[in-house]
Design a protein around this motif. Structure first.
Motif, short mmCIF file in Angstrom:
data_model
loop_
_atom_site.label_atom_id
_atom_site.label_comp_id
_atom_site.label_asym_id
_atom_site.label_seq_id
_atom_site.Cartn_x
_atom_site.Cartn_y
_atom_site.Cartn_z
N ALA A 259 0.28 -13.53 -1.27
CA ALA A 259 1.61 -12.89 -1.34
C ALA A 259 2.09 -12.76 -2.78
O ALA A 259 2.60 -11.71 -3.19
CB ALA A 259 2.60 -13.70 -0.51
N LEU A 260 1.93 -13.81 -3.58
CA LEU A 260 2.40 -13.76 -4.96
C LEU A 260 1.60 -12.76 -5.80
O LEU A 260 2.17 -12.08 -6.66
CB LEU A 260 2.35 -15.15 -5.59
N ALA A 261 0.31 -12.65 -5.55
CA ALA A 261 -0.49 -11.67 -6.29
C ALA A 261 -0.06 -10.24 -5.95
O ALA A 261 0.03 -9.38 -6.82
CB ALA A 261 -1.97 -11.87 -5.99
N THR A 262 0.23 -10.01 -4.67
CA THR A 262 0.67 -8.67 -4.25
C THR A 262 2.03 -8.34 -4.86
O THR A 262 2.25 -7.23 -5.36
CB THR A 262 0.74 -8.60 -2.71
N ILE A 263 2.94 -9.30 -4.83
CA ILE A 263 4.25 -9.10 -5.45
C ILE A 263 4.08 -8.86 -6.95
O ILE A 263 4.75 -7.99 -7.54
CB ILE A 263 5.17 -10.29 -5.16
N GLY A 264 3.17 -9.60 -7.58
CA GLY A 264 2.90 -9.41 -9.01
C GLY A 264 2.39 -8.01 -9.32
O GLY A 264 2.76 -7.42 -10.34
N ALA A 265 1.54 -7.47 -8.45
CA ALA A 265 1.04 -6.10 -8.65
C ALA A 265 2.17 -5.09 -8.57
O ALA A 265 2.25 -4.15 -9.38
CB ALA A 265 -0.05 -5.77 -7.63
N HIS A 266 3.06 -5.27 -7.60
CA HIS A 266 4.21 -4.37 -7.48
C HIS A 266 5.12 -4.48 -8.70
O HIS A 266 5.61 -3.46 -9.22
CB HIS A 266 5.00 -4.66 -6.21
N LEU A 267 5.34 -5.69 -9.17
CA LEU A 267 6.19 -5.88 -10.35
C LEU A 267 5.55 -5.26 -11.59
O LEU A 267 6.25 -4.68 -12.43
CB LEU A 267 6.48 -7.37 -10.57
N TYR A 268 4.23 -5.39 -11.72
CA TYR A 268 3.55 -4.76 -12.84
C TYR A 268 3.73 -3.24 -12.79
O TYR A 268 3.98 -2.60 -13.82
CB TYR A 268 2.06 -5.10 -12.87
N ASN A 269 3.57 -2.67 -11.61
CA ASN A 269 3.72 -1.22 -11.48
C ASN A 269 5.13 -0.76 -11.86
O ASN A 269 5.30 0.27 -12.51
CB ASN A 269 3.37 -0.77 -10.06
#
Length: 173
Positions: free
Chosen positions: A146-156
């Protein structure tokens, strides 16, 4: 290549992670530099002997969250397997070296009871430790994914505002 040319030639698929070369509206190509069809600027370094070096400057502007989710899940599951194996080996080594018996003896002497009243393996038995490791590792898999997915969205989101990360690749012959 202008930004409009690049936008026409690229496929904006939702299942792809985009690495977009730095594109400028006005391309000024010095005589010693060449531009590839992808828009990356390649420049030879000063020649030292027979080695030639090319450089490409690219900008990472989008990371596909689904690919990040799959990769984070796979790595987390691998770490779960490693944790279970490590705890199993640790417990067996503790049993083989007699650590559990020494702990039982120490607790029994402190409590001044007979030696059969306390057994540490009733509380820290092999299957109990493996089960606890599995439960904690499963929670770790869920949180890490979950945190990695949220991190990808935040990076985008940050890349849309700031332009992403620029990376320079060098190739030696």
């Amino acid at each position: 290549m202008t930004a409009a040319d690049y936008a026409r030639t690229t496929n904006q698929s939702p299942s792809s992670t985009a690495v977009i070369p730095a594109v400028k509206d006005k391309v000024e190509t010095p005589p010693e530099r060449t531009t590839t069809t992808s828009g990356a600027t390649l420049s030879p370094a000063p020649e030292s002997g027979s080695k030639k070096e090319r450089r490409a400057s690219l900008r990472l502007t989008h990371i596909e969250p689904w690919s990040v989710t799959r990769m984070a899940f796979a790595i987390s599951v691998a770490m779960m397997i490693v944790a279970v194996v490590a705890v199993s080996i640790f417990w067996v080594v503790m049993e083989a070296t007699g650590v559990w018996d020494q702990i039982n003896g120490s607790v029994t002497s402190v409590l001044s009871d007979d030696s059969t009243s306390f057994n540490i393996t009733d509380y820290l038995g092999f299957w109990r430790m493996v089960g606890l490791t599995l439960v904690l590792s499963a929670i770790n898999v869920i949180l890490t994914t979950a945190l990695a997915t949220i991190g990808a969205h935040l990076y985008n989101l940050a890349a849309q505002l700031l332009g992403g990360v620029e990376v320079t690749f060098a190739e030696e012959h």
